[in-house]
Design an enzyme around this catalytic site. Structure first.
Site, PDB file in Angstrom:
ATOM      1  N   CYS A   1     -49.460   0.909 -73.120  1.00  0.00           N
ATOM      2  CA  CYS A   1     -49.958   0.440 -71.822  1.00  0.00           C
ATOM      3  C   CYS A   1     -49.985   1.555 -70.783  1.00  0.00           C
ATOM      4  CB  CYS A   1     -49.069  -0.698 -71.305  1.00  0.00           C
ATOM      5  SG  CYS A   1     -49.275  -2.248 -72.183  1.00  0.00           S
TER       6      CYS A   1
ATOM      7  N   LYS B   1     -40.832  -9.631 -79.488  1.00  0.00           N
ATOM      8  CA  LYS B   1     -41.610  -8.470 -79.938  1.00  0.00           C
ATOM      9  C   LYS B   1     -40.781  -7.196 -79.835  1.00  0.00           C
ATOM     10  CE  LYS B   1     -44.523  -6.398 -77.072  1.00  0.00           C
ATOM     11  NZ  LYS B   1     -44.503  -4.915 -77.040  1.00  0.00           N
ATOM     12  N   ASN B   2     -40.088  -7.032 -78.719  1.00  0.00           N
ATOM     13  CA  ASN B   2     -39.349  -5.790 -78.472  1.00  0.00           C
ATOM     14  C   ASN B   2     -38.105  -5.659 -79.340  1.00  0.00           C
ATOM     15  OD1 ASN B   2     -41.229  -4.980 -76.582  1.00  0.00           O
ATOM     16  ND2 ASN B   2     -40.088  -5.815 -74.848  1.00  0.00           N
TER      17      ASN B   2
ATOM     18  N   ARG C   1     -51.074  -8.479 -77.555  1.00  0.00           N
ATOM     19  CA  ARG C   1     -50.038  -7.573 -78.037  1.00  0.00           C
ATOM     20  C   ARG C   1     -48.648  -8.182 -77.891  1.00  0.00           C
ATOM     21  NH1 ARG C   1     -49.496  -2.871 -74.910  1.00  0.00           N
ATOM     22  NH2 ARG C   1     -47.928  -2.401 -76.477  1.00  0.00           N
TER      23      ARG C   1
ATOM     24  N   ARG D   1     -43.615   7.651 -69.232  1.00  0.00           N
ATOM     25  CA  ARG D   1     -42.665   7.327 -70.287  1.00  0.00           C
ATOM     26  C   ARG D   1     -42.548   8.463 -71.299  1.00  0.00           C
ATOM     27  NH1 ARG D   1     -43.756   1.140 -72.058  1.00  0.00           N
ATOM     28  NH2 ARG D   1     -45.857   1.870 -72.463  1.00  0.00           N
TER      29      ARG D   1
ATOM     30  N   ASP E   1     -40.260  -6.054 -67.143  1.00  0.00           N
ATOM     31  CA  ASP E   1     -41.294  -6.804 -67.857  1.00  0.00           C
ATOM     32  C   ASP E   1     -41.519  -8.204 -67.282  1.00  0.00           C
ATOM     33  OD1 ASP E   1     -41.930  -4.756 -69.525  1.00  0.00           O
ATOM     34  OD2 ASP E   1     -40.927  -5.563 -71.296  1.00  0.00           O
TER      35      ASP E   1
END
Length: 421
Positions: free
Chosen positions: A118, A22-23, A398, A123, A306
């Site tokens: 999230c 995904k990233n 997600r 951030r 993560d």
């Protein structure tokens, strides 16, 4: 909202294939805004965040054509009719903010909502904005939006205060259409950034040093199309590796790349888990007993933030006391209190959590607070006695493709209950 229901106690075994990252897929999709030519992105995971990215591209005017199974997406950003990414789309996924650099670099203007995502920390996007200003962008903040303009961005020497993955991606994309050469120092070294660099090179930009702390990009007046493949998801791979260890099982994680998981693999081995790397993926088998191991999250190639929540779940089953230190995000222990509800002994204080194992976990109703916390609770449910019900699993959707189906194929007793009206 849907609920994931797990009846714990099954020993997992078999083979699971890791999906595309995904990233990595998200910045690849947004990089298609840099060119009017056709781009094909392969091995795309079918996830809620990908659907959001597609919605953003279509809102801007791009022609987006997913394959029937959703794992290949073709984008033609020839006729971009808008330069604004609205709050309604960006609020659900902060990666949408990555459209700023490509829109600004190609069209000379962009209006992008400040991001959501999230609840794991502030951030801030200051790193993105101040460094784009060094490349000649004029930036104004108004009513929750970033408004940016530039006749043409100029190459510059840029030093990041911290190796931010998002800021590095933003600047790499912006620099690919900038005049001259951009040097990014203290750049993020994550494999996802290497994947993006390869895509930009295939479009015609010259990128050197991806995967190191200094990345150099020679811009071009215009870029060509690309045909790129998303790398395997190292976070999903690590999650299934923990699933094997926490249930006392043995799993082959097919497609996983060991070179993307060195720090994580080292900690699994320290905890007594057998990890064997091969051409087809990574084989993980639980040892006779799990032992405590301390973890400190760091930018790549360190231990990934993560995978911190998943490792905490594993440490609840390890003999001894482990210390988990979170250095990337300031609010990423929200899952600890939910694990405590299941019987874990965890004391979180600031950016440090002390886990005393081995705890006899019991099934309980728990609530996901973010993407990785949600899968941490699923893992704990696999090891617990009785039934665990994980609420708010839209977070899970997600970032994990068909997670119940994949775990069920490994022997887990897991199902999804759809929300009732």
């Amino acid at each position: 909202m849907d609920t994931i229901v797990i009846r714990g106690g099954a020993v997992l075994g078999g083979e699971v294939t890791v999906s595309g990252s995904k990233n990595a897929a998200l910045p690849l999709l947004f990089s298609t805004l840099l060119t009017s030519r056709r781009c094909v992105i392969r091995n795309v995971p079918v996830l809620r965040d990908i659907r959001t990215a597609v919605a953003v591209l279509r809102h801007l005017g791009a022609l987006v054509s997913p394959s029937r199974d959703g794992h290949e997406i073709t984008v033609e950003a020839r006729d971009i009719s808008r330069s604004e990414a609205p709050y309604e789309l960006v609020k659900t996924m902060r990666a949408s903010f990555l459209v700023l650099g490509p829109l600004l670099a190609r069209f000379g203007r962009a209006r992008v909502s400040t991001p959501g995502g999230c609840a794991i920390g502030a951030r801030p996007v200051d790193l993105h904005l101040t460094r784009l200003q060094k490349m000649g962008a004029r930036i104004r903040l108004a009513e929750g939006y970033v408004e940016a303009e530039a006749e043409r961005l100029r190459g510059a020497k840029i030093v990041l205060d911290m190796p931010s993955v998002g800021a590095t991606q933003q600047l790499m994309m912006a620099a690919s259409l900038a005049e001259g050469t951009t040097v990014i120092e203290n750049a993020a070294r994550e494999p996802e950034n290497v994947c993006l660099a390869a895509a930009l090179e295939s479009m015609g930009a010259r990128v050197r040093g991806a995967g190191t702390s200094e990345v150099t990009v020679d811009g071009r007046p215009e870029l060509d199309g690309a045909d790129v493949t998303v790398i395997p998801d190292r976070i999903e791979a690590g999650t299934y590796m923990v699933a094997a260890a926490i249930t006392g099982g043995s799993i082959l994680v097919a497609g996983a790349r060991a070179d993307h998981l060195d720090a994580f693999t080292a900690k699994l081995r320290e905890a007594g888990v057998a990890v064997r790397e091969g051409e087809g993926g990574i084989r993980v088998a639980a040892g006779r007993a799990l032992g405590a191991a301390d973890v400190k999250t760091m930018p790549h190639p360190g231990f990934p933030t993560d995978l911190q929540a998943q490792f905490m779940a594993l440490m609840t089953q390890a003999t001894g006391t482990s210390t988990i230190t979170e250095t990337i995000f300031e609010n990423r222990f929200l899952h600890a209190q939910e694990l405590v509800r299941m019987g874990a002994e965890i004391r979180a204080d600031g950016n440090r959590a002390i886990v005393r194992g081995a705890s006899a976990l019991s099934g309980a109703p728990v609530m996901a607070t973010d993407l990785r916390a949600s899968v941490c609770l699923v893992l704990a449910g696999l090891a617990a006695r009785g039934t665990t019900r994980v609420a708010r699993v839209y977070h899970l959707d997600r970032g994990y493709e068909r997670v119940e189906e994949k775990l069920r194929a490994l022997g887990a007793d897991i199902r999804r209950e759809a929300a009732t009206a």
